[in-house]
Scaffold this active site. Structure first.
Site, PDB file in Angstrom:
ATOM      1  N   ASP A 131     -23.222 -17.244 -28.177  1.00 41.48           N
ATOM      2  CA  ASP A 131     -24.852 -17.327 -28.377  1.00 41.48           C
ATOM      3  C   ASP A 131     -24.394 -18.893 -28.662  1.00 41.48           C
ATOM      4  O   ASP A 131     -23.116 -19.695 -29.160  1.00 41.48           O
ATOM      5  CB  ASP A 131     -25.057 -17.084 -29.462  1.00 41.48           C
ATOM      6  CG  ASP A 131     -25.335 -15.470 -30.412  1.00 41.48           C
ATOM      7  OD1 ASP A 131     -25.560 -15.121 -29.184  1.00 41.48           O
ATOM      8  OD2 ASP A 131     -26.118 -14.712 -31.054  1.00 41.48           O
ATOM      9  N   ARG A 181     -25.273 -16.516 -19.804  1.00 33.75           N
ATOM     10  CA  ARG A 181     -26.946 -15.591 -20.648  1.00 33.75           C
ATOM     11  C   ARG A 181     -27.560 -17.065 -20.619  1.00 33.75           C
ATOM     12  O   ARG A 181     -27.432 -17.508 -21.341  1.00 33.75           O
ATOM     13  CB  ARG A 181     -26.652 -14.795 -21.664  1.00 33.75           C
ATOM     14  CG  ARG A 181     -27.588 -14.315 -22.300  1.00 33.75           C
ATOM     15  CD  ARG A 181     -27.341 -13.985 -23.778  1.00 33.75           C
ATOM     16  NE  ARG A 181     -26.476 -13.205 -23.837  1.00 33.75           N
ATOM     17  CZ  ARG A 181     -26.618 -13.365 -25.627  1.00 33.75           C
ATOM     18  NH1 ARG A 181     -26.654 -14.106 -26.693  1.00 33.75           N
ATOM     19  NH2 ARG A 181     -25.413 -12.451 -26.437  1.00 33.75           N
TER      20      ARG A 181
HETATM   21  P1  FDA Z   1     -41.647 -16.459 -24.783  1.00 36.62           P
HETATM   22  O1  FDA Z   1     -41.160 -17.068 -25.968  1.00 36.62           O
HETATM   23  O2  FDA Z   1     -42.205 -16.835 -23.556  1.00 36.62           O
HETATM   24  O3  FDA Z   1     -42.242 -14.310 -24.609  1.00 36.62           O
HETATM   25  C1  FDA Z   1     -42.624 -13.627 -23.865  1.00 36.62           C
HETATM   26  C2  FDA Z   1     -42.895 -12.476 -24.357  1.00 36.62           C
HETATM   27  O4  FDA Z   1     -42.065 -12.022 -25.100  1.00 36.62           O
HETATM   28  C3  FDA Z   1     -44.017 -13.020 -25.223  1.00 36.62           C
HETATM   29  O5  FDA Z   1     -45.053 -13.175 -24.583  1.00 36.62           O
HETATM   30  C4  FDA Z   1     -43.758 -11.751 -25.959  1.00 36.62           C
HETATM   31  O6  FDA Z   1     -44.314 -10.623 -25.351  1.00 36.62           O
HETATM   32  C5  FDA Z   1     -42.854 -11.288 -26.232  1.00 36.62           C
HETATM   33  N1  FDA Z   1     -41.743 -11.599 -27.309  1.00 36.62           N
HETATM   34  C6  FDA Z   1     -41.132 -12.764 -27.287  1.00 36.62           C
HETATM   35  N2  FDA Z   1     -40.752 -13.166 -27.905  1.00 36.62           N
HETATM   36  C7  FDA Z   1     -40.528 -12.806 -29.175  1.00 36.62           C
HETATM   37  C8  FDA Z   1     -41.000 -11.939 -30.944  1.00 36.62           C
HETATM   38  N3  FDA Z   1     -40.182 -12.505 -31.033  1.00 36.62           N
HETATM   39  N4  FDA Z   1     -41.485 -10.977 -30.776  1.00 36.62           N
HETATM   40  C9  FDA Z   1     -42.725 -10.187 -30.808  1.00 36.62           C
HETATM   41  N5  FDA Z   1     -42.604 -10.341 -28.760  1.00 36.62           N
HETATM   42  C10 FDA Z   1     -41.745 -11.532 -28.454  1.00 36.62           C
HETATM   43  N6  FDA Z   1     -31.752 -18.540 -28.151  1.00 36.62           N
HETATM   44  C11 FDA Z   1     -30.801 -18.630 -28.275  1.00 36.62           C
HETATM   45  O7  FDA Z   1     -30.895 -20.298 -29.100  1.00 36.62           O
HETATM   46  N7  FDA Z   1     -29.300 -19.029 -28.150  1.00 36.62           N
HETATM   47  C12 FDA Z   1     -29.135 -17.666 -27.789  1.00 36.62           C
HETATM   48  O8  FDA Z   1     -28.043 -17.604 -27.860  1.00 36.62           O
HETATM   49  C13 FDA Z   1     -29.681 -17.086 -27.763  1.00 36.62           C
HETATM   50  N8  FDA Z   1     -29.018 -15.325 -27.333  1.00 36.62           N
HETATM   51  C14 FDA Z   1     -30.888 -14.220 -27.085  1.00 36.62           C
HETATM   52  C15 FDA Z   1     -30.165 -13.333 -26.346  1.00 36.62           C
HETATM   53  C16 FDA Z   1     -30.938 -12.647 -26.337  1.00 36.62           C
HETATM   54  C17 FDA Z   1     -30.516 -11.246 -25.599  1.00 36.62           C
HETATM   55  C18 FDA Z   1     -32.867 -12.595 -26.130  1.00 36.62           C
HETATM   56  C19 FDA Z   1     -33.521 -12.068 -25.396  1.00 36.62           C
HETATM   57  C20 FDA Z   1     -32.708 -13.839 -26.400  1.00 36.62           C
HETATM   58  C21 FDA Z   1     -32.041 -15.159 -26.953  1.00 36.62           C
HETATM   59  N9  FDA Z   1     -32.481 -16.137 -27.706  1.00 36.62           N
HETATM   60  C22 FDA Z   1     -31.541 -17.016 -27.932  1.00 36.62           C
HETATM   61  C23 FDA Z   1     -33.437 -15.657 -27.369  1.00 36.62           C
HETATM   62  C24 FDA Z   1     -34.484 -17.097 -26.590  1.00 36.62           C
HETATM   63  O9  FDA Z   1     -34.048 -18.571 -26.500  1.00 36.62           O
HETATM   64  C25 FDA Z   1     -36.392 -17.013 -26.779  1.00 36.62           C
HETATM   65  O10 FDA Z   1     -36.486 -17.331 -28.223  1.00 36.62           O
HETATM   66  C26 FDA Z   1     -36.126 -15.695 -26.481  1.00 36.62           C
HETATM   67  O11 FDA Z   1     -36.238 -14.591 -25.743  1.00 36.62           O
HETATM   68  C27 FDA Z   1     -38.318 -15.049 -26.753  1.00 36.62           C
HETATM   69  O12 FDA Z   1     -38.205 -16.101 -25.528  1.00 36.62           O
HETATM   70  P2  FDA Z   1     -38.606 -15.589 -24.352  1.00 36.62           P
HETATM   71  O13 FDA Z   1     -37.918 -15.381 -23.228  1.00 36.62           O
HETATM   72  O14 FDA Z   1     -38.837 -13.991 -24.336  1.00 36.62           O
HETATM   73  O15 FDA Z   1     -39.492 -15.782 -23.683  1.00 36.62           O
END
Ligand code: FDA
Length: 303
Positions: A131, A181
């Site tokens: 991570d 990732r």
């Molecule tokens: P965005 O925040 O725009 O969300 C898109 C949609 O997803 C939202 O409209 C909502 O519907 C849904 N959604 C997103 N987050 C949600 C929540 N918490 N609860 C409910 N619904 C939600 N970060 C980091 O800094 N270091 C890391 O090592 C990782 N590792 C990691 C692994 C994996 C497998 C994932 C999917 C994510 C991470 N992250 C991470 C977290 C990442 O940086 C980010 O904060 C979250 O994934 C939210 O961003 P989205 O890309 O989903 O888009």
């Protein structure tokens, strides 16, 4: 935006953390995002998800340990997790944080701990995902990932699309054939290092994703953003990139509708499944991403 900063600020509060993690409501509060406290509970969730067609990355929760004994404890927990993956033939790798393996105390000790885990992962045909934490750790995480990749191969490292430096970091990872990732980024960073406006982060994510598809090694597209997921589907189709050349990743309990859709369409999807007692910082980052979660959780508590 203000709520996001507020929850990220709360995630750093050690006293609140202690109080929340020992609360009798902890289980009810966290059940949506966290698979359980024990390895047994995490195994059961992993087996169910595997049966439904998902791969898994098991995360034994913990970060910023304060002694090398604690770091060794994290390693031992991950070694037990690896044994379990092998015994039960789980379709799973593990995801770690370098602050959980002691980097704040000794970079050498941390590297040695990750080496032991990577050797085990290699022996059972699994992988260690690393991570990415706050920018205080970016250089050390990348250097450590590169060392582990060189010595063992079985590693994947996270790059955060919100950082200005990420395009250069991706070029480095691609040149060394280290799988990435790609996520947006979950920490509180100043505009000097991170893109402040969310739409610009999304644009950068799409840009970096295309670079990874064109030049990367088995990229993992980690997002719940429907637009970006559709952009990935479109781009891979146009470029003739097949489903076995990349994977999607999502967090356990988030956008289960999208998770199901991807698996039903035959795409590879790995779910990040956290377990353990040190859930507070992870949980607060999930609230920061979507403050509306607070109402959902409150309803659960008073149900
Ligand atoms: P965005 O925040 O725009 O969300 C898109 C949609 O997803 C939202 O409209 C909502 O519907 C849904 N959604 C997103 N987050 C949600 C929540 N918490 N609860 C409910 N619904 C939600 N970060 C980091 O800094 N270091 C890391 O090592 C990782 N590792 C990691 C692994 C994996 C497998 C994932 C999917 C994510 C991470 N992250 C991470 C977290 C990442 O940086 C980010 O904060 C979250 O994934 C939210 O961003 P989205 O890309 O989903 O888009």
């Amino acid at each position: 935006m203000l709520m996001r900063h507020f929850f990220l600020y709360l995630s750093q509060q050690r006293n609140l953390r202690r109080w929340m993690e020992t609360s009798r409501h902890a289980g009810t509060l966290t059940e949506r995002f966290i698979a359980g406290v024990t390895l047994g509970e995490a195994t059961a969730v992993c087996q169910r998800l595997n049966a439904e067609g998902y791969s898994v990355a098991l995360d034994y929760l913990g970060e910023n340990v304060t002694s090398l004994d604690e770091a060794r404890g994290s390693l031992n927990n991950y070694l037990r997790t690896m044994d379990r993956i092998a015994e039960r033939k789980l379709d799973s790798d593990v995801s770690i944080k370098i602050t959980q393996f002691g980097v704040d105390l000794s970079i050498e000790a941390c590297l040695e701990n990750v080496r032991i885990l990577a050797a085990k992962a290699k022996a059972i045909g699994s992988r260690v995902e690393i991570d990415m934490e706050s920018t205080k750790y970016t250089d050390r995480t990348l250097q450590l990932a590169a060392k582990i990749a060189e010595e063992f191969g079985c590693v994947r490292c996270v790059i955060q699309a919100y950082l200005h430096r990420s395009e250069a970091d991706i070029a480095f990872m691609n040149a060394h054939k280290i799988p990435v990732r790609l996520c947006k980024g979950a920490y509180d960073e100043p505009p000097s290092v991170a893109i402040p406006a969310k739409p610009d982060v999304d644009t950068n994510y799409a840009h970096l994703m295309r670079i990874l598809f064109d030049q990367g090694t088995f990229p993992a597209i980690a997002t719940h953003d429907e637009k970006l997921i559709h952009a990935a589907l479109q781009y891979t189709k146009e470029r003739g990139i097949t489903r076995d050349q990349f994977e999607f990743q999502m967090l356990y309990g988030i956008r289960r509708d999208l998770q199901k859709m991807l698996v039903e369409k035959g795409y590879r999807l790995r779910l990040y499944v956290p377990y353990g007692t040190a859930w507070y910082p992870y949980f607060m980052r999930r609230l920061a991403e979507r403050p509306a979660n607070v109402w959902f959780l409150a309803k659960n508590l008073f149900r």
